[in-house]
Design a protein around this motif. Structure first.
Motif, short mmCIF file in Angstrom:
data_model
loop_
_atom_site.label_atom_id
_atom_site.label_comp_id
_atom_site.label_asym_id
_atom_site.label_seq_id
_atom_site.Cartn_x
_atom_site.Cartn_y
_atom_site.Cartn_z
N SER A 215 -27.81 -36.79 -5.01
CA SER A 215 -28.80 -37.66 -5.95
C SER A 215 -28.31 -38.05 -7.19
O SER A 215 -28.59 -39.01 -8.07
N LEU A 216 -27.32 -36.97 -7.76
CA LEU A 216 -26.59 -37.13 -9.19
C LEU A 216 -25.26 -38.02 -8.84
O LEU A 216 -24.84 -38.47 -10.01
N SER A 217 -24.94 -38.23 -7.67
CA SER A 217 -23.57 -38.93 -7.54
C SER A 217 -22.58 -38.12 -8.21
O SER A 217 -21.61 -38.42 -9.20
N SER A 218 -22.59 -36.76 -8.20
CA SER A 218 -21.72 -35.83 -8.64
C SER A 218 -21.07 -34.92 -7.99
O SER A 218 -21.27 -34.87 -6.74
N SER A 219 -20.29 -33.90 -8.41
CA SER A 219 -19.73 -32.87 -7.67
C SER A 219 -20.68 -31.83 -7.34
O SER A 219 -21.68 -31.63 -8.03
N THR A 237 -34.73 -30.04 -16.48
CA THR A 237 -34.14 -30.97 -17.12
C THR A 237 -33.56 -32.14 -16.40
O THR A 237 -33.99 -33.23 -16.33
N THR A 238 -33.07 -31.68 -15.33
CA THR A 238 -32.45 -32.57 -14.26
C THR A 238 -33.40 -33.14 -13.37
O THR A 238 -33.37 -34.52 -13.36
N LEU A 239 -34.30 -32.61 -12.96
CA LEU A 239 -35.57 -33.24 -12.09
C LEU A 239 -36.40 -33.93 -12.96
O LEU A 239 -36.81 -35.26 -12.50
N THR A 240 -36.71 -33.74 -14.33
CA THR A 240 -36.99 -34.68 -15.32
C THR A 240 -36.38 -35.83 -15.38
O THR A 240 -37.15 -37.11 -15.61
N GLY A 241 -35.12 -35.73 -15.66
CA GLY A 241 -34.23 -36.78 -15.96
C GLY A 241 -33.99 -37.74 -14.89
O GLY A 241 -33.67 -38.96 -14.91
N LEU A 242 -34.17 -37.31 -13.51
CA LEU A 242 -34.10 -38.22 -12.49
C LEU A 242 -35.37 -38.90 -11.99
O LEU A 242 -35.56 -39.44 -10.98
N GLY A 243 -36.59 -38.45 -12.70
CA GLY A 243 -37.73 -39.06 -12.48
C GLY A 243 -38.48 -38.53 -11.22
O GLY A 243 -39.21 -39.22 -10.85
N MET A 244 -38.32 -37.25 -11.10
CA MET A 244 -39.18 -36.48 -9.95
C MET A 244 -40.72 -36.37 -10.61
O MET A 244 -41.04 -36.30 -11.70
N GLU A 245 -41.60 -36.66 -9.53
CA GLU A 245 -43.03 -36.54 -9.84
C GLU A 245 -43.20 -35.00 -10.49
O GLU A 245 -42.75 -34.07 -9.86
N PHE A 246 -44.29 -34.92 -11.31
CA PHE A 246 -44.50 -33.74 -12.18
C PHE A 246 -44.65 -32.41 -11.19
O PHE A 246 -44.20 -31.45 -11.32
N SER A 247 -45.54 -32.76 -10.33
CA SER A 247 -46.05 -31.69 -9.48
C SER A 247 -45.14 -31.15 -8.54
O SER A 247 -44.88 -29.93 -8.14
N GLU A 283 -33.26 -37.64 -19.70
CA GLU A 283 -32.32 -38.62 -19.01
C GLU A 283 -31.10 -38.63 -19.67
O GLU A 283 -29.85 -38.69 -18.86
N GLU A 284 -30.80 -38.62 -21.15
CA GLU A 284 -29.55 -38.68 -21.68
C GLU A 284 -28.86 -37.52 -21.28
O GLU A 284 -27.68 -37.67 -21.28
N ARG A 285 -29.52 -36.37 -21.53
CA ARG A 285 -28.63 -35.07 -21.14
C ARG A 285 -28.13 -35.19 -19.68
O ARG A 285 -27.01 -34.84 -19.69
N VAL A 286 -28.70 -35.54 -18.74
CA VAL A 286 -28.26 -35.92 -17.60
C VAL A 286 -27.20 -36.65 -17.32
O VAL A 286 -25.99 -36.49 -16.83
N GLU A 287 -27.12 -37.66 -18.15
CA GLU A 287 -26.25 -38.71 -18.19
C GLU A 287 -24.92 -38.21 -18.66
O GLU A 287 -24.02 -38.35 -18.18
N SER A 288 -25.23 -37.26 -19.66
CA SER A 288 -23.87 -36.75 -20.34
C SER A 288 -23.13 -35.77 -19.39
O SER A 288 -22.06 -35.58 -19.41
N TRP A 289 -24.23 -34.85 -18.75
CA TRP A 289 -23.51 -33.94 -17.58
C TRP A 289 -22.73 -34.65 -16.75
O TRP A 289 -21.97 -34.36 -16.22
N ARG A 290 -23.32 -35.85 -16.15
CA ARG A 290 -22.65 -36.58 -15.20
C ARG A 290 -21.38 -37.18 -15.33
O ARG A 290 -20.31 -37.14 -14.81
N ARG A 291 -21.28 -37.60 -16.86
CA ARG A 291 -20.19 -38.30 -17.47
C ARG A 291 -19.20 -37.22 -17.49
O ARG A 291 -17.76 -37.13 -16.90
N ALA A 292 -19.27 -36.02 -17.98
CA ALA A 292 -18.54 -34.91 -18.32
C ALA A 292 -18.06 -34.49 -16.68
O ALA A 292 -16.80 -34.19 -16.49
#
Length: 314
Positions: A215-219, A237-247, A283-292
């Motif tokens: 889902s993250l296109s990451s390692s 943070t990751t699930l929120t950044g990826l847009g998963m439904e709250f419940s 979202e911004e934190r997840v993107e920074s993790w993915r870039r790193a």
């Protein structure tokens, strides 16, 4: 136009209302006078539920009609604004720049519009704001004004580009991306979200980490590191950044971190944790993790693949 008046009176139009209005509006609009067109566009520019087809149709009208809608309508998506700016000409782009709620995505697209003259439609009417071009169009057959005419056009385009550039820079200094702006961000598909929930229900941490990495296109290393945070904050943070439904996100957290199932006020600790998170920051934190991860994992992966033990003949 009576059709527009009737549509304005519907506070919460249904899908049927929107479809019927879209079908009726365009032929009636084309048959109306210029004044009626302006009044209709002015009214619809303040309406929160204009059908997307109608919004695009209005935005593509000559700038003398479309300007109020381009500046004020909340029904124009980022994709539509970018398309209009790229295809309808410099005057339309200049009107879009005057919007109060431009997202960084649209700003980037507008900054990239360096060739305003190439974007200008041949049939676009000249407005009062372009007196030089009006003067040039009056006597195009006079050969001795050819050079001044070309110079004037170049000057007008340069001035337009500089005006847009300065306006965009000023806006960019104080602009925060709205939560609804998700262009270019990772988003869970329905299948990915269903798989994550399934593996969480089964308490299958390994398969969940594999699905999360996909889902993250990451390692796999990044998803595993996220799950190793026993507080659950990184996964939240990751699930929120990826847009998963709250419940669904709360359910996943409770499956892997049982302490988050405990009550905290009128909600679970998982729900309270998710509720405290800011969507844009997540979202911004997840993107920074993915870039790193792409930097480190991209460099490390080839070395791990190529280091293969070999037997020697000795």
């Amino acid at each position: 136009m009576a059709t527009v008046t009737n549509f304005e009176n519907v506070s919460h139009p249904s899908k049927t209302d929107l479809r019927q209005f879209a079908e009726l509006f365009m032929p009636l609009f084309n048959a109306s006078t210029e004044e009626a067109k302006r009044e209709a566009i002015a009214a619809l520019s303040q309406h929160p539920s204009v059908p997307s087809a109608v919004a695009f149709f209005i935005a593509c009208q000559p700038i003398s009609l479309a300007a109020p809608f381009l500046i004020a309508s909340k029904c124009l998506t980022d994709e539509t604004l970018i398309t209009i700016a790229r295809t309808q000409g410099a005057a339309h782009a200049r009107a879009i720049v005057r919007r109060e709620d431009l997202s960084p995505t649209v700003i980037d697209a507008l900054v990239g519009l360096r060739h305003a003259e190439d974007l200008k439609r041949p049939d676009e009417p000249t407005t009062a704001a372009e007196p030089q071009i009006v003067a040039e169009a009056v006597e195009p057959q006079v050969a001795d004004v050819a050079i001044p005419e070309t110079t004037t056009k170049i000057d007008a385009v340069s001035a337009l580009e500089e005006e847009m550039r300065q306006r965009i820079k000023q806006m960019a200094h104080h602009l925060n991306r709205p939560e609804g702006d998700v262009l270019g961000l990772r988003r869970l598909s329905e299948v990915q979200e269903a798989l994550l929930v399934r593996f969480a229900r089964e308490r299958n941490a390994r398969q969940f980490a594999v699905a999360l990495a996909d889902s993250l296109s990451s390692s796999y290393w990044l998803s595993e590191r996220i799950m190793l945070d026993i507080s659950g904050a990184q996964l939240a943070t990751t699930l929120t950044g990826l847009g998963m439904e709250f419940s669904e996100a709360a359910f996943v957290l409770q499956c892997f971190y049982p302490h988050l199932a405990a009550a905290e006020g009128d909600m679970s600790r998982a729900e309270a944790l998710l509720d405290r998170l800011d969507i844009v920051e997540s979202e911004e934190r997840v993107e920074s993790w993915r870039r790193a991860d792409s930097y480190t994992h991209g460099r490390e992966r080839p070395s791990r693949i190529t280091v293969v033990p070999r037997k020697t003949g000795t």
